[in-house]
Write a protein that holds these residues in place. Structure first.
Motif, PDB file in Angstrom:
ATOM      1  N   ALA A 284       0.825  -1.206   0.000  1.00 48.33           N
ATOM      2  CA  ALA A 284       0.000   0.000   0.000  1.00 48.33           C
ATOM      3  C   ALA A 284       0.860   1.257   0.000  1.00 48.33           C
ATOM      4  CB  ALA A 284      -0.926   0.000   1.212  1.00 48.33           C
ATOM      5  N   ALA A 285       1.961   1.228   0.750  1.00 46.12           N
ATOM      6  CA  ALA A 285       2.863   2.378   0.767  1.00 46.12           C
ATOM      7  C   ALA A 285       3.398   2.653  -0.633  1.00 46.12           C
ATOM      8  CB  ALA A 285       4.011   2.124   1.741  1.00 46.12           C
ATOM      9  N   ASN A 286       3.685   1.589  -1.367  1.00 46.49           N
ATOM     10  CA  ASN A 286       4.243   1.759  -2.709  1.00 46.49           C
ATOM     11  C   ASN A 286       3.231   2.320  -3.696  1.00 46.49           C
ATOM     12  OD1 ASN A 286       6.652   1.375  -4.315  1.00 46.49           O
ATOM     13  ND2 ASN A 286       5.499  -0.172  -5.445  1.00 46.49           N
ATOM     14  N   CYS A 287       1.935   2.160  -3.408  1.00 47.50           N
ATOM     15  CA  CYS A 287       0.884   2.676  -4.293  1.00 47.50           C
ATOM     16  C   CYS A 287       0.689   4.184  -4.144  1.00 47.50           C
ATOM     17  CB  CYS A 287      -0.443   1.974  -4.011  1.00 47.50           C
ATOM     18  SG  CYS A 287      -0.489   0.227  -4.469  1.00 47.50           S
ATOM     19  N   ARG A 288       1.425   4.784  -3.237  1.00 48.15           N
ATOM     20  CA  ARG A 288       1.267   6.215  -2.993  1.00 48.15           C
ATOM     21  C   ARG A 288       2.290   7.055  -3.756  1.00 48.15           C
ATOM     22  NH1 ARG A 288      -0.863   3.931   1.843  1.00 48.15           N
ATOM     23  NH2 ARG A 288      -2.567   5.192   2.724  1.00 48.15           N
ATOM     24  N   ALA A 289       2.995   6.443  -4.692  1.00 43.38           N
ATOM     25  CA  ALA A 289       3.970   7.168  -5.505  1.00 43.38           C
ATOM     26  C   ALA A 289       3.988   6.573  -6.907  1.00 43.38           C
ATOM     27  CB  ALA A 289       5.364   7.105  -4.882  1.00 43.38           C
ATOM     28  N   LEU A 290       4.505   7.328  -7.855  1.00 38.22           N
ATOM     29  CA  LEU A 290       4.536   6.891  -9.251  1.00 38.22           C
ATOM     30  C   LEU A 290       5.647   5.877  -9.477  1.00 38.22           C
ATOM     31  CD1 LEU A 290       3.294   7.440 -12.096  1.00 38.22           C
ATOM     32  CD2 LEU A 290       5.140   9.101 -12.428  1.00 38.22           C
ATOM     33  N   GLY A 291       5.298   4.770 -10.125  1.00 38.01           N
ATOM     34  CA  GLY A 291       6.300   3.774 -10.479  1.00 38.01           C
ATOM     35  C   GLY A 291       6.400   2.653  -9.472  1.00 38.01           C
ATOM     36  N   ALA A 292       7.321   1.724  -9.758  1.00 34.82           N
ATOM     37  CA  ALA A 292       7.421   0.496  -8.979  1.00 34.82           C
ATOM     38  C   ALA A 292       8.287   0.617  -7.739  1.00 34.82           C
ATOM     39  CB  ALA A 292       7.969  -0.632  -9.859  1.00 34.82           C
ATOM     40  N   ARG A 293       9.061   1.712  -7.604  1.00 35.64           N
ATOM     41  CA  ARG A 293      10.014   1.766  -6.493  1.00 35.64           C
ATOM     42  C   ARG A 293       9.955   3.037  -5.668  1.00 35.64           C
ATOM     43  NH1 ARG A 293      15.492  -0.529  -9.500  1.00 35.64           N
ATOM     44  NH2 ARG A 293      14.536  -2.423 -10.359  1.00 35.64           N
ATOM     45  N   ALA A 294       9.444   4.128  -6.228  1.00 31.29           N
ATOM     46  CA  ALA A 294       9.517   5.422  -5.537  1.00 31.29           C
ATOM     47  C   ALA A 294       8.845   5.387  -4.169  1.00 31.29           C
ATOM     48  CB  ALA A 294       8.890   6.514  -6.399  1.00 31.29           C
ATOM     49  N   GLY A 295       7.777   4.624  -4.029  1.00 27.15           N
ATOM     50  CA  GLY A 295       7.044   4.587  -2.769  1.00 27.15           C
ATOM     51  C   GLY A 295       7.453   3.471  -1.833  1.00 27.15           C
ATOM     52  N   LEU A 296       8.453   2.669  -2.204  1.00 25.42           N
ATOM     53  CA  LEU A 296       8.859   1.572  -1.324  1.00 25.42           C
ATOM     54  C   LEU A 296       9.367   2.132   0.002  1.00 25.42           C
ATOM     55  CD1 LEU A 296      10.743  -0.778  -3.819  1.00 25.42           C
ATOM     56  CD2 LEU A 296       8.546  -1.217  -2.699  1.00 25.42           C
ATOM     57  N   PRO A 297       8.795   1.683   1.114  1.00 27.20           N
ATOM     58  CA  PRO A 297       9.178   2.268   2.408  1.00 27.20           C
ATOM     59  C   PRO A 297      10.511   1.735   2.900  1.00 27.20           C
ATOM     60  CG  PRO A 297       7.604   0.513   2.756  1.00 27.20           C
ATOM     61  CD  PRO A 297       7.743   0.667   1.257  1.00 27.20           C
ATOM     62  N   ARG A 298      11.167   2.541   3.719  1.00 29.53           N
ATOM     63  CA  ARG A 298      12.386   2.110   4.380  1.00 29.53           C
ATOM     64  C   ARG A 298      12.040   1.566   5.757  1.00 29.53           C
ATOM     65  NH1 ARG A 298      16.607   3.304   1.286  1.00 29.53           N
ATOM     66  NH2 ARG A 298      16.305   4.923  -0.305  1.00 29.53           N
ATOM     67  N   ARG A 299      12.984   0.868   6.327  1.00 30.09           N
ATOM     68  CA  ARG A 299      12.780   0.211   7.621  1.00 30.09           C
ATOM     69  C   ARG A 299      12.367   1.199   8.706  1.00 30.09           C
ATOM     70  NH1 ARG A 299      14.209  -4.187  10.634  1.00 30.09           N
ATOM     71  NH2 ARG A 299      15.184  -3.769  12.651  1.00 30.09           N
ATOM     72  N   SER A 300      12.880   2.429   8.630  1.00 27.48           N
ATOM     73  CA  SER A 300      12.601   3.431   9.646  1.00 27.48           C
ATOM     74  C   SER A 300      11.267   4.151   9.450  1.00 27.48           C
ATOM     75  CB  SER A 300      13.724   4.468   9.669  1.00 27.48           C
ATOM     76  OG  SER A 300      13.871   5.060   8.377  1.00 27.48           O
ATOM     77  N   ASP A 301      10.550   3.857   8.363  1.00 30.75           N
ATOM     78  CA  ASP A 301       9.257   4.485   8.096  1.00 30.75           C
ATOM     79  C   ASP A 301       8.315   4.216   9.271  1.00 30.75           C
ATOM     80  OD1 ASP A 301       6.524   4.836   7.131  1.00 30.75           O
ATOM     81  OD2 ASP A 301       7.391   5.016   5.134  1.00 30.75           O
ATOM     82  N   PRO A 302       7.695   5.262   9.840  1.00 30.97           N
ATOM     83  CA  PRO A 302       6.817   5.053  10.995  1.00 30.97           C
ATOM     84  C   PRO A 302       5.663   4.090  10.720  1.00 30.97           C
ATOM     85  CG  PRO A 302       6.578   7.281  10.114  1.00 30.97           C
ATOM     86  CD  PRO A 302       7.791   6.691   9.479  1.00 30.97           C
ATOM     87  N   ARG A 303       5.277   3.951   9.439  1.00 32.06           N
ATOM     88  CA  ARG A 303       4.205   2.995   9.114  1.00 32.06           C
ATOM     89  C   ARG A 303       4.654   1.550   9.272  1.00 32.06           C
ATOM     90  NH1 ARG A 303       2.975   5.500   3.300  1.00 32.06           N
ATOM     91  NH2 ARG A 303       5.249   5.472   3.395  1.00 32.06           N
ATOM     92  N   MET A 304       5.974   1.319   9.243  1.00 33.04           N
ATOM     93  CA  MET A 304       6.503  -0.034   9.349  1.00 33.04           C
ATOM     94  C   MET A 304       6.762  -0.444  10.785  1.00 33.04           C
ATOM     95  SD  MET A 304       6.570  -0.937   6.206  1.00 33.04           S
ATOM     96  CE  MET A 304       5.171   0.151   5.911  1.00 33.04           C
ATOM     97  N   VAL A 305       6.993   0.536  11.663  1.00 29.77           N
ATOM     98  CA  VAL A 305       7.417   0.226  13.038  1.00 29.77           C
ATOM     99  C   VAL A 305       6.481  -0.717  13.761  1.00 29.77           C
ATOM    100  CG1 VAL A 305       7.868   1.220  15.319  1.00 29.77           C
ATOM    101  CG2 VAL A 305       8.731   2.380  13.249  1.00 29.77           C
ATOM    102  N   PRO A 306       5.138  -0.560  13.688  1.00 28.32           N
ATOM    103  CA  PRO A 306       4.277  -1.504  14.416  1.00 28.32           C
ATOM    104  C   PRO A 306       4.435  -2.952  13.972  1.00 28.32           C
ATOM    105  CG  PRO A 306       3.056   0.447  13.748  1.00 28.32           C
ATOM    106  CD  PRO A 306       4.370   0.520  13.045  1.00 28.32           C
ATOM    107  N   PHE A 307       4.810  -3.150  12.723  1.00 28.38           N
ATOM    108  CA  PHE A 307       4.945  -4.513  12.212  1.00 28.38           C
ATOM    109  C   PHE A 307       6.313  -5.117  12.534  1.00 28.38           C
ATOM    110  CE2 PHE A 307       1.829  -2.383   9.545  1.00 28.38           C
ATOM    111  CZ  PHE A 307       0.790  -3.294   9.530  1.00 28.38           C
ATOM    112  N   LEU A 308       7.306  -4.253  12.768  1.00 29.77           N
ATOM    113  CA  LEU A 308       8.664  -4.735  13.007  1.00 29.77           C
ATOM    114  C   LEU A 308       8.979  -4.855  14.487  1.00 29.77           C
ATOM    115  CD1 LEU A 308      10.534  -2.600  10.313  1.00 29.77           C
ATOM    116  CD2 LEU A 308       9.778  -4.955  10.136  1.00 29.77           C
ATOM    117  N   SER A 309       8.100  -4.359  15.326  1.00 32.61           N
ATOM    118  CA  SER A 309       8.350  -4.398  16.781  1.00 32.61           C
ATOM    119  C   SER A 309       8.107  -5.804  17.338  1.00 32.61           C
ATOM    120  CB  SER A 309       7.436  -3.404  17.494  1.00 32.61           C
ATOM    121  OG  SER A 309       7.662  -2.105  17.008  1.00 32.61           O
TER     122      SER A 309
END
Length: 309
Positions: A284-309
Motif C-alpha cells: 500500500a505504501a508503494n501505491c502512494r507514488a509513481l512507479g514500482a520503487r519510488a514509494g517503497l518504504p524504508r525500515r525506519s518508516d513510521p508505518r513499518m514500526v508496528p509490524f517490526l516491533s
C-alpha cells in the motif's frame, strides 16, 4: 514519528534474487522488473539482497545497475552482455483507475550456465503461466501467485503437486490475499473441511471496516477439494489497506512490494498472522507514488514500526 526503537534486524539478512530487470518509462525513468523491484524493497527494509540477472552493456543497463546499487542491492552477480539491449517497459498509467498498461521490450534471457544453484530457501513469484514455470516451481519452498481462476482449489492443488512448498499465497489487489500454509500435524482426529467453504467462512469473519491490513486464520485442519485431494494445514485470509482515493497514485509494482516484504518476513521468521498484514502495508505504501520503487518504504518508516516491533 514513533519514539520506540526498532528491533534488531533478522540474523538471516542475505537475500538472493534471480529474475528480470528492466527500465520502466514513466513520466520519469526509473528501474523496474519484478526481481529488481522486490529486492529493492528488501534492501530498504534493511536486508542484504544479491541479484542474479542479465542486462546489456548499454546506457539502460548501466542505469539499472546504478539505481540498484544506490539502494544497497549487490549487483556483482548481474551478467553484462556485450550484445543485445537491456529490457525496458513503457508504462501507461490510467489517471482515473490508477492502473497501468505495460508494453515490454525483452532483452536476452539469462542462460542456465550463467547462474548457479545454492542450498537456500526459494520463493517464486509465479505471476502467471509461462513456459518453464512448472520446472521452477519444483524448486520452490514458497510461492506467490497473482492470477488464479479458483483460488482455494488452485492453492490446494499446488501444495499437493509440489510437496516441497511450505506455503502458497495468491494476491488479490484491493481484496487482499489468500494463503494456504502446509503443516506437519497429521493428527487422525483432525476434521476434514472443504477448502472453498472454509474461505467463505473466513470472509464472514474478516473486519471489513478496518483501514489497516488485518488477517483471519482457520485452525489446522484437513483441507479438501473434491477430485483433487487433501492437505493438512491452515487457510489464512489477509486484507489490504483501504487507501484514500486522494492518496492512491499508481499500483505499478504493488505485487513486487508484497513479495519483497514477504521475503523480509520469512527471514525475520514472522508468523503468517503478522507477515500478511506487513506485506499488505508495504504494498500500500508503494501505491502512494509513481512507479514500482519510488514509494517503497524504508525500515525506519513510521508505518513499518508496528509490524517490526
Amino acid at each position: 514519528m514513533s519514539s520506540e526503537p526498532l528491533p534488531p534486524l533478522p540474523e538471516r539478512r542475505i537475500v538472493v534474487g534471480l529474475g528480470m530487470l528492466s527500465v520502466d518509462f514513466l513520466a520519469t525513468v526509473q528501474g523496474g522488473g519484478n526481481s529488481g523491484n522486490a529486492l529493492t524493497c528488501v534492501a530498504r527494509l534493511g536486508l542484504s539482497p544479491r541479484l542474479i540477472s542479465k542486462v546489456a552493456d548499454d546506457s539502460q543497463g548501466q542505469s539499472i545497475i546504478e539505481e540498484l546499487e544506490a539502494d544497497g542491492v549487490d549487483t556483482s552477480y548481474i551478467v553484462v552482455s556485450k550484445e543485445g539491449n537491456s529490457p525496458f517497459t513503457y508504462l501507461i498509467i490510467d489517471e482515473q483507475t490508477k492502473t497501468r498498461t505495460c508494453i515490454h521490450q525483452p532483452g536476452y534471457p539469462l542462460a542456465p550456465d550463467e547462474a548457479t544453484s545454492r542450498n537456500i530457501p526459494i520463493l517464486i513469484d509465479a505471476e502467471r503461466l509461462r513456459e518453464g514455470l512448472d520446472d521452477l516451481l519444483d524448486l520452490a519452498d514458497y510461492a506467490a501467485w497473482t492470477e488464479a481462476p479458483s483460488i482455494p482449489t488452485a492453492l490446494l492443488s499446488m501444495l499437493l503437486r509440489l510437496p516441497k512448498l511450505k506455503f502458497v499465497i495468491v494476491t488479490l489487489g484491493e481484496e487482499g490475499c489468500v494463503m494456504l500454509e502446509r503443516t506437519s500435524d497429521e493428527d487422525p482426529q483432525l476434521e476434514e473441511v472443504d477448502v472453498d467453504n472454509l474461505l467463505d467462512l473466513l470472509k464472514q469473519r474478516k473486519d471489513d471496516g478496518a483501514m489497516v491490513p488485518t488477517c483471519v486464520s482457520s485452525a489446522i485442519t484437513k483441507l479438501r477439494a473434491d477430485g483433487i485431494g487433501t492437505v493438512t494445514g491452515r487457510l489464512i485470509l489477509g486484507t489490504a489497506e483501504k487507501i484514500p482515493p486522494s492518496e492512491l497514485v499508481d499500483t505499478t509494482g504493488a505485487g513486487d512490494a508484497f513479495i519483497g516484504a514477504t521475503i523480509y518476513a520469512i527471514c525475520a521468521e514472522m508468523p503468517p498472522e503478522k507477515m500478511l498484514p506487513f506485506a499488505a502495508q508495504v504494498a500500500a505504501a508503494n501505491c502512494r507514488a509513481l512507479g514500482a520503487r519510488a514509494g517503497l518504504p524504508r525500515r525506519s518508516d513510521p508505518r513499518m514500526v508496528p509490524f517490526l516491533s
